[in-house]
Design an enzyme around this catalytic site. Structure first.
Site, PDB file in Angstrom:
ATOM      1  N   LYS A   1       0.883  -1.085  -0.083  1.00  0.00           N
ATOM      2  CA  LYS A   1       0.143   0.011  -0.028  1.00  0.00           C
ATOM      3  C   LYS A   1       1.004   1.239   0.110  1.00  0.00           C
ATOM      4  CE  LYS A   1      -2.445  -2.555  -0.633  1.00  0.00           C
ATOM      5  NZ  LYS A   1      -2.347  -4.377  -0.669  1.00  0.00           N
TER       6      LYS A   1
ATOM      7  N   GLY B   1       9.459 -21.261  16.444  1.00  0.00           N
ATOM      8  CA  GLY B   1       8.926 -22.285  17.423  1.00  0.00           C
ATOM      9  C   GLY B   1       8.763 -23.621  16.597  1.00  0.00           C
TER      10      GLY B   1
ATOM     11  N   GLY C   1      -0.267 -14.305 -13.362  1.00  0.00           N
ATOM     12  CA  GLY C   1      -1.684 -14.582 -12.397  1.00  0.00           C
ATOM     13  C   GLY C   1      -2.258 -13.108 -12.303  1.00  0.00           C
ATOM     14  N   ALA C   2      -3.391 -12.919 -12.860  1.00  0.00           N
ATOM     15  CA  ALA C   2      -3.896 -11.702 -12.663  1.00  0.00           C
ATOM     16  C   ALA C   2      -4.888 -11.723 -11.580  1.00  0.00           C
ATOM     17  CB  ALA C   2      -4.793 -11.342 -14.026  1.00  0.00           C
TER      18      ALA C   2
ATOM     19  N   SER D   1       2.703 -14.434  -9.433  1.00  0.00           N
ATOM     20  CA  SER D   1       1.578 -14.188  -8.378  1.00  0.00           C
ATOM     21  C   SER D   1       0.561 -15.144  -8.419  1.00  0.00           C
ATOM     22  CB  SER D   1       1.280 -12.839  -8.270  1.00  0.00           C
ATOM     23  OG  SER D   1       0.859 -12.258  -9.689  1.00  0.00           O
TER      24      SER D   1
ATOM     25  N   HIS E   1     -23.430  15.573   2.042  1.00  0.00           N
ATOM     26  CA  HIS E   1     -23.313  15.971   0.570  1.00  0.00           C
ATOM     27  C   HIS E   1     -22.249  17.066   0.562  1.00  0.00           C
ATOM     28  CE1 HIS E   1     -24.198  16.964  -3.309  1.00  0.00           C
ATOM     29  NE2 HIS E   1     -24.238  18.371  -2.994  1.00  0.00           N
TER      30      HIS E   1
HETATM   31  P1  FAD Z   1       1.835 -14.029   8.347  1.00  0.00           P
HETATM   32  O1  FAD Z   1       1.309 -12.650   8.187  1.00  0.00           O
HETATM   33  O2  FAD Z   1       2.237 -14.618   7.135  1.00  0.00           O
HETATM   34  O3  FAD Z   1       2.670 -14.138   9.694  1.00  0.00           O
HETATM   35  C1  FAD Z   1       2.867 -15.582  10.043  1.00  0.00           C
HETATM   36  C2  FAD Z   1       4.342 -15.266  10.967  1.00  0.00           C
HETATM   37  O4  FAD Z   1       4.604 -16.449  11.495  1.00  0.00           O
HETATM   38  C3  FAD Z   1       5.650 -14.667  10.099  1.00  0.00           C
HETATM   39  O5  FAD Z   1       6.144 -13.606  10.757  1.00  0.00           O
HETATM   40  C4  FAD Z   1       6.232 -15.688   9.931  1.00  0.00           C
HETATM   41  O6  FAD Z   1       7.665 -15.413   9.957  1.00  0.00           O
HETATM   42  C5  FAD Z   1       5.987 -16.397  11.313  1.00  0.00           C
HETATM   43  N1  FAD Z   1       6.438 -18.040  11.500  1.00  0.00           N
HETATM   44  C6  FAD Z   1       5.989 -18.793  10.607  1.00  0.00           C
HETATM   45  N2  FAD Z   1       6.328 -20.203  10.906  1.00  0.00           N
HETATM   46  C7  FAD Z   1       7.197 -20.066  12.354  1.00  0.00           C
HETATM   47  C8  FAD Z   1       7.506 -20.672  13.384  1.00  0.00           C
HETATM   48  N3  FAD Z   1       7.523 -22.022  13.228  1.00  0.00           N
HETATM   49  N4  FAD Z   1       8.002 -19.985  14.554  1.00  0.00           N
HETATM   50  C9  FAD Z   1       7.981 -18.673  14.422  1.00  0.00           C
HETATM   51  N5  FAD Z   1       7.574 -17.985  13.673  1.00  0.00           N
HETATM   52  C10 FAD Z   1       7.117 -18.316  12.486  1.00  0.00           C
HETATM   53  N6  FAD Z   1      -4.402  -8.973   2.965  1.00  0.00           N
HETATM   54  C11 FAD Z   1      -5.301  -7.882   3.398  1.00  0.00           C
HETATM   55  O7  FAD Z   1      -6.140  -8.259   4.190  1.00  0.00           O
HETATM   56  N7  FAD Z   1      -5.013  -6.736   2.971  1.00  0.00           N
HETATM   57  C12 FAD Z   1      -3.929  -6.433   1.966  1.00  0.00           C
HETATM   58  O8  FAD Z   1      -3.928  -5.340   1.536  1.00  0.00           O
HETATM   59  C13 FAD Z   1      -3.194  -7.398   1.525  1.00  0.00           C
HETATM   60  N8  FAD Z   1      -2.016  -6.957   0.910  1.00  0.00           N
HETATM   61  C14 FAD Z   1      -1.309  -8.077   0.602  1.00  0.00           C
HETATM   62  C15 FAD Z   1      -0.272  -8.012  -0.037  1.00  0.00           C
HETATM   63  C16 FAD Z   1       0.877  -8.785  -0.455  1.00  0.00           C
HETATM   64  C17 FAD Z   1       1.957  -8.385  -1.721  1.00  0.00           C
HETATM   65  C18 FAD Z   1       0.593 -10.060   0.179  1.00  0.00           C
HETATM   66  C19 FAD Z   1       1.533 -11.236  -0.296  1.00  0.00           C
HETATM   67  C20 FAD Z   1      -0.259 -10.386   0.889  1.00  0.00           C
HETATM   68  C21 FAD Z   1      -1.401  -9.376   1.419  1.00  0.00           C
HETATM   69  N9  FAD Z   1      -2.392  -9.895   2.014  1.00  0.00           N
HETATM   70  C22 FAD Z   1      -3.421  -8.860   2.345  1.00  0.00           C
HETATM   71  C23 FAD Z   1      -2.695 -10.946   2.694  1.00  0.00           C
HETATM   72  C24 FAD Z   1      -2.058 -10.733   4.072  1.00  0.00           C
HETATM   73  O9  FAD Z   1      -0.550 -10.511   4.456  1.00  0.00           O
HETATM   74  C25 FAD Z   1      -2.173 -12.313   4.968  1.00  0.00           C
HETATM   75  O10 FAD Z   1      -3.540 -12.473   4.703  1.00  0.00           O
HETATM   76  C26 FAD Z   1      -1.793 -12.004   6.221  1.00  0.00           C
HETATM   77  O11 FAD Z   1      -0.648 -11.680   6.424  1.00  0.00           O
HETATM   78  C27 FAD Z   1      -1.999 -13.425   7.146  1.00  0.00           C
HETATM   79  O12 FAD Z   1      -1.799 -13.488   8.319  1.00  0.00           O
HETATM   80  P2  FAD Z   1      -0.901 -14.391   9.461  1.00  0.00           P
HETATM   81  O13 FAD Z   1      -0.847 -13.794  10.834  1.00  0.00           O
HETATM   82  O14 FAD Z   1      -2.028 -15.674   9.283  1.00  0.00           O
HETATM   83  O15 FAD Z   1       0.189 -14.903   8.621  1.00  0.00           O
HETATM   84  P1  NAI Z   2      -4.601 -14.910  -6.227  1.00  0.00           P
HETATM   85  O1  NAI Z   2      -5.347 -16.261  -5.765  1.00  0.00           O
HETATM   86  O2  NAI Z   2      -5.432 -13.705  -5.769  1.00  0.00           O
HETATM   87  O3  NAI Z   2      -4.536 -14.766  -7.885  1.00  0.00           O
HETATM   88  C1  NAI Z   2      -3.759 -15.778  -8.444  1.00  0.00           C
HETATM   89  C2  NAI Z   2      -4.236 -15.630  -9.725  1.00  0.00           C
HETATM   90  O4  NAI Z   2      -3.060 -16.515 -10.586  1.00  0.00           O
HETATM   91  C3  NAI Z   2      -5.373 -16.475 -10.010  1.00  0.00           C
HETATM   92  O5  NAI Z   2      -6.137 -15.610 -11.079  1.00  0.00           O
HETATM   93  C4  NAI Z   2      -5.045 -17.805 -10.827  1.00  0.00           C
HETATM   94  O6  NAI Z   2      -5.978 -18.344 -11.688  1.00  0.00           O
HETATM   95  C5  NAI Z   2      -3.675 -17.504 -11.610  1.00  0.00           C
HETATM   96  N1  NAI Z   2      -2.802 -18.474 -11.776  1.00  0.00           N
HETATM   97  C6  NAI Z   2      -2.695 -19.763 -11.126  1.00  0.00           C
HETATM   98  N2  NAI Z   2      -1.873 -20.245 -11.760  1.00  0.00           N
HETATM   99  C7  NAI Z   2      -1.529 -20.007 -12.840  1.00  0.00           C
HETATM  100  C8  NAI Z   2      -0.756 -20.156 -13.921  1.00  0.00           C
HETATM  101  N3  NAI Z   2       0.051 -21.474 -13.906  1.00  0.00           N
HETATM  102  N4  NAI Z   2      -0.725 -19.370 -14.909  1.00  0.00           N
HETATM  103  C9  NAI Z   2      -1.397 -18.390 -15.102  1.00  0.00           C
HETATM  104  N5  NAI Z   2      -2.188 -18.009 -13.992  1.00  0.00           N
HETATM  105  C10 NAI Z   2      -2.225 -18.802 -12.808  1.00  0.00           C
HETATM  106  O7  NAI Z   2      -3.204 -14.972  -5.418  1.00  0.00           O
HETATM  107  P2  NAI Z   2      -2.351 -13.842  -5.372  1.00  0.00           P
HETATM  108  O8  NAI Z   2      -2.300 -12.817  -6.284  1.00  0.00           O
HETATM  109  O9  NAI Z   2      -0.903 -14.627  -5.556  1.00  0.00           O
HETATM  110  O10 NAI Z   2      -2.243 -13.155  -3.939  1.00  0.00           O
HETATM  111  C11 NAI Z   2      -2.327 -14.493  -3.045  1.00  0.00           C
HETATM  112  C12 NAI Z   2      -3.473 -13.970  -1.692  1.00  0.00           C
HETATM  113  O11 NAI Z   2      -2.872 -13.002  -1.223  1.00  0.00           O
HETATM  114  C13 NAI Z   2      -4.536 -13.454  -2.344  1.00  0.00           C
HETATM  115  O12 NAI Z   2      -5.506 -14.421  -2.583  1.00  0.00           O
HETATM  116  C14 NAI Z   2      -5.076 -12.658  -1.029  1.00  0.00           C
HETATM  117  O13 NAI Z   2      -5.826 -13.641  -0.358  1.00  0.00           O
HETATM  118  C15 NAI Z   2      -3.858 -12.342  -0.664  1.00  0.00           C
HETATM  119  N6  NAI Z   2      -3.636 -10.851  -0.934  1.00  0.00           N
HETATM  120  C16 NAI Z   2      -4.588 -10.008  -0.532  1.00  0.00           C
HETATM  121  C17 NAI Z   2      -4.700  -8.687  -1.031  1.00  0.00           C
HETATM  122  C18 NAI Z   2      -5.548  -7.550  -0.667  1.00  0.00           C
HETATM  123  O14 NAI Z   2      -6.320  -8.065   0.249  1.00  0.00           O
HETATM  124  N7  NAI Z   2      -5.570  -6.518  -1.235  1.00  0.00           N
HETATM  125  C19 NAI Z   2      -3.363  -7.965  -1.654  1.00  0.00           C
HETATM  126  C20 NAI Z   2      -2.491  -9.084  -2.026  1.00  0.00           C
HETATM  127  C21 NAI Z   2      -2.636 -10.353  -1.988  1.00  0.00           C
END
Ligand code: FAD
Ligand code: NAI
Length: 474
Positions: A58, A122, A190-191, A278, A453
């Site tokens: 973000k 852990g 991946g879109a 992705s 508004h």
């Molecule tokens: P995580 O955030 O993955 O945290 C897990 C933690 O556990 C990590 O710090 C890891 O190092 C630690 N860990 C793992 N195994 C161990 C172990 N054995 N011992 C100690 N520590 C350990 N979601 C949204 O809602 N809004 C968004 O805008 C959004 N944007 C995203 C953008 C990107 C690029 C990505 C990749 C994801 C995004 N997400 C977003 C998804 C969101 O990041 C995840 O859903 C969220 O982080 C999940 O939280 P969690 O606590 O389950 O796991």
């Molecule tokens: P995604 O599940 O959103 O999208 C993956 C896309 O890749 C799908 O459209 C799928 O059809 C396509 N795909 C899969 N295999 C493929 C292949 N072999 N060739 C071409 N296309 C293929 O997963 P993404 O974007 O990796 O994000 C992972 C997750 O992280 C999301 O599902 C979401 O839960 C979380 N996230 C949330 C955000 C938010 O809340 N704004 C921002 C970014 C991630």
């Protein structure tokens, strides 16, 4: 030395650190173990979300949007910018500062709430009548013991078979957030959410972006009227999305070459400077040693839990990305709070029907509840109402009139079943719909509420009015 706790949380992402804080607030002695390291090897709690997910993405979306506005949007407002230049190092540095502020904020919250923090990995060691022994391996190894264990170990990016991430040319979300020079040609496979968000960042900064998607439909989980509108707007911005492709061989040398077959069956070979992959994420249980205590995983590697986040073992719980359900930070947090409350003998709950989704593109896409295609598939009779931002005074003043708000309401009771938005500040507007659905409001309820508004939220009221075919400004 053994340390005993009522609750040990493994993982300090949004699921884990929030669970730990809530458990401590409820008077339980609580530890949180997290292994994430910052670039100096120190602790960096906050998980994927804080370090390589929600927060840094973000930050870059905001910076790149400013850059695009300065280059292309300000002139319309009578603001002339000469000599506009991108300082990418500064932009990435700002993103890193925002991440660090969040890491430090979590460490402060742990102290404030008396959560004992361990920096390390852990792993389950053994179980006995008093609870579970967990080893913590950081600089040294020690053992701690907990009556209740909450596993919140998150997820990892899924790689294409035979194409490991090198984070230089073939990038996961981690590399995609740290490209040190704007690529001329950027490929994205991946879109989905990450592809569209990170594709938007680098396109705004000047890359020619091509997103290759396997499925024939664009954003299949999104209401298709909203998805079609978004697709049109992204195409206008120059974000190329090719649907229905089959990815073939990928080779990384000086550049990355990608072979693919398009929807018509024609073969292509394209060269990219960088490639973001992705294609979804996989649950992370690496190093956790679930087998040491017999903690069950499902066939896809998620920790198997019931609706209350209970695992197959007594007093072992799991939340967030490592369990079923949407991989969203706010879903992880809600589960973390609910589990802490259940452990304390209270009645924690998560309503999976009202979890909002947001895609932070421009315009943003946000929704809650059912899509029109889901209602049709389930045979539920509904009325739909839409209102375009083009007819909203605030959107015109902002200079951002793209998109619409769409309401879906039960044909018999008028209860709101889904709200879908593509347009400016959709991420903020969707909250009204979430509140309304939590209180089981009707479209008429929203239509009768006074909205300020001029505000974008008037488009929400107007879409609710449109369910009964009586919008006022369109
Ligand atoms: P995580 O955030 O993955 O945290 C897990 C933690 O556990 C990590 O710090 C890891 O190092 C630690 N860990 C793992 N195994 C161990 C172990 N054995 N011992 C100690 N520590 C350990 N979601 C949204 O809602 N809004 C968004 O805008 C959004 N944007 C995203 C953008 C990107 C690029 C990505 C990749 C994801 C995004 N997400 C977003 C998804 C969101 O990041 C995840 O859903 C969220 O982080 C999940 O939280 P969690 O606590 O389950 O796991
Ligand atoms: P995604 O599940 O959103 O999208 C993956 C896309 O890749 C799908 O459209 C799928 O059809 C396509 N795909 C899969 N295999 C493929 C292949 N072999 N060739 C071409 N296309 C293929 O997963 P993404 O974007 O990796 O994000 C992972 C997750 O992280 C999301 O599902 C979401 O839960 C979380 N996230 C949330 C955000 C938010 O809340 N704004 C921002 C970014 C991630």
């Amino acid at each position: 030395m053994s340390k005993n706790f009522d609750v040990i949380v493994i993982g300090g992402g949004p699921g884990g650190y929030i669970a730990a804080i809530r458990a401590a607030q409820l008077g339980l002695s609580t530890a949180c173990i997290d292994e994430w390291k910052n670039d100096k090897g120190g602790p960096a709690p906050g998980g994927t979300c804080t370090n390589v997910g929600c927060i840094p993405s973000k930050a870059l979306l905001q910076s790149s949007e400013h850059f695009e506005h300065a280059g292309h949007g300000f002139a319309e407002h009578g603001i002339e910018v000469k000599g506009l230049k991108l300082n990418l190092a500064q932009m990435l540095g700002r993103k890193d500062t925002v991440v660090k502020q969040n890491n430090d904020g979590i460490l402060y919250l742990f102290k404030k709430n008396k959560v004992t923090f361990f920096h390390g990995r852990g792993a389950f060691v053994k179980a006995d009548a008093d609870g579970y022994e967990i080893s913590v391996t950081g600089k040294t190894t020690e053992t701690v013991k907990g009556k209740h264990i909450i596993v919140a170990t998150g997820s990892n990016p899924r790689a294409l078979p035979q194409v490991p991430f090198d984070e230089k040319l073939i990038l996961s979300n981690t590399g995609a957030l740290a490209i040190d020079a704007v690529p001329k040609k950027l490929g994205v496979i991946g879109a989905g959410v990450i592809g569209l968000e990170m594709g938007s960042v680098w396109r705004r900064l000047g890359a020619e972006v091509t997103i290759l998607e396997a499925l024939p439909t664009f954003l299949g989980a999104v209401d298709q009227q909203i998805a079609a509108e978004a697709q049109k707007l992204f195409a206008k911005q120059g974000l190329t999305v090719e649907l229905g492709v089959k990815i073939g061989e990928i080779k990384a040398g000086k550049e990355v070459s990608v072979h693919y077959t398009d929807a018509a069956g024609k073969d292509h070979k394209v060269q990219f400077d960088r490639l973001i992959v992705s294609i979804g994420r996989v649950p992370n249980t690496i190093g956790l040693q679930p087998e040491a205590v017999g903690l069950a995983l499902d066939e896809r590697g998620f920790i198997a839990v019931d609706d209350h986040c209970r695992s197959n073992l007594p007093n072992v719980w799991a939340v967030g990305d490592v369990v079923r359900g949407p991989m969203l930070a706010h879903k992880a947090e809600e589960e973390g709070v609910a589990v802490a409350e259940r452990i304390a003998g209270k009645h924690g709950h998560v309503n999976f029907n009202t979890i909002p989704w947001v895609i932070y593109t421009s315009p943003e896409i946000a929704w809650v509840g059912k899509t029109e295609q889901q209602l049709k598939a389930e045979g539920i009779a509904y009325n739909a109402g839409t209102f375009p931002f083009m007819a909203n005074g605030r959107a015109r003043a902002l200079g951002d009139t793209s998109g619409m708000v769409k309401f879906l309401a039960d044909a018999r009771t008028d209860e709101i079943l889904g709200v879908h938005i593509v347009g400016p500040m959709a991420s903020e507007l969707i909250s009204e719909a979430v509140v309304a659905m939590e209180f089981r409001a009707s479209a008429e309820d929203i239509a009768r509420i006074c909205h300020a508004h001029p505000s974008l939220s008037e488009a929400t009221k107007e879409a609710a009015l449109a369910v009964d075919k009586r919008s006022l400004n369109f």
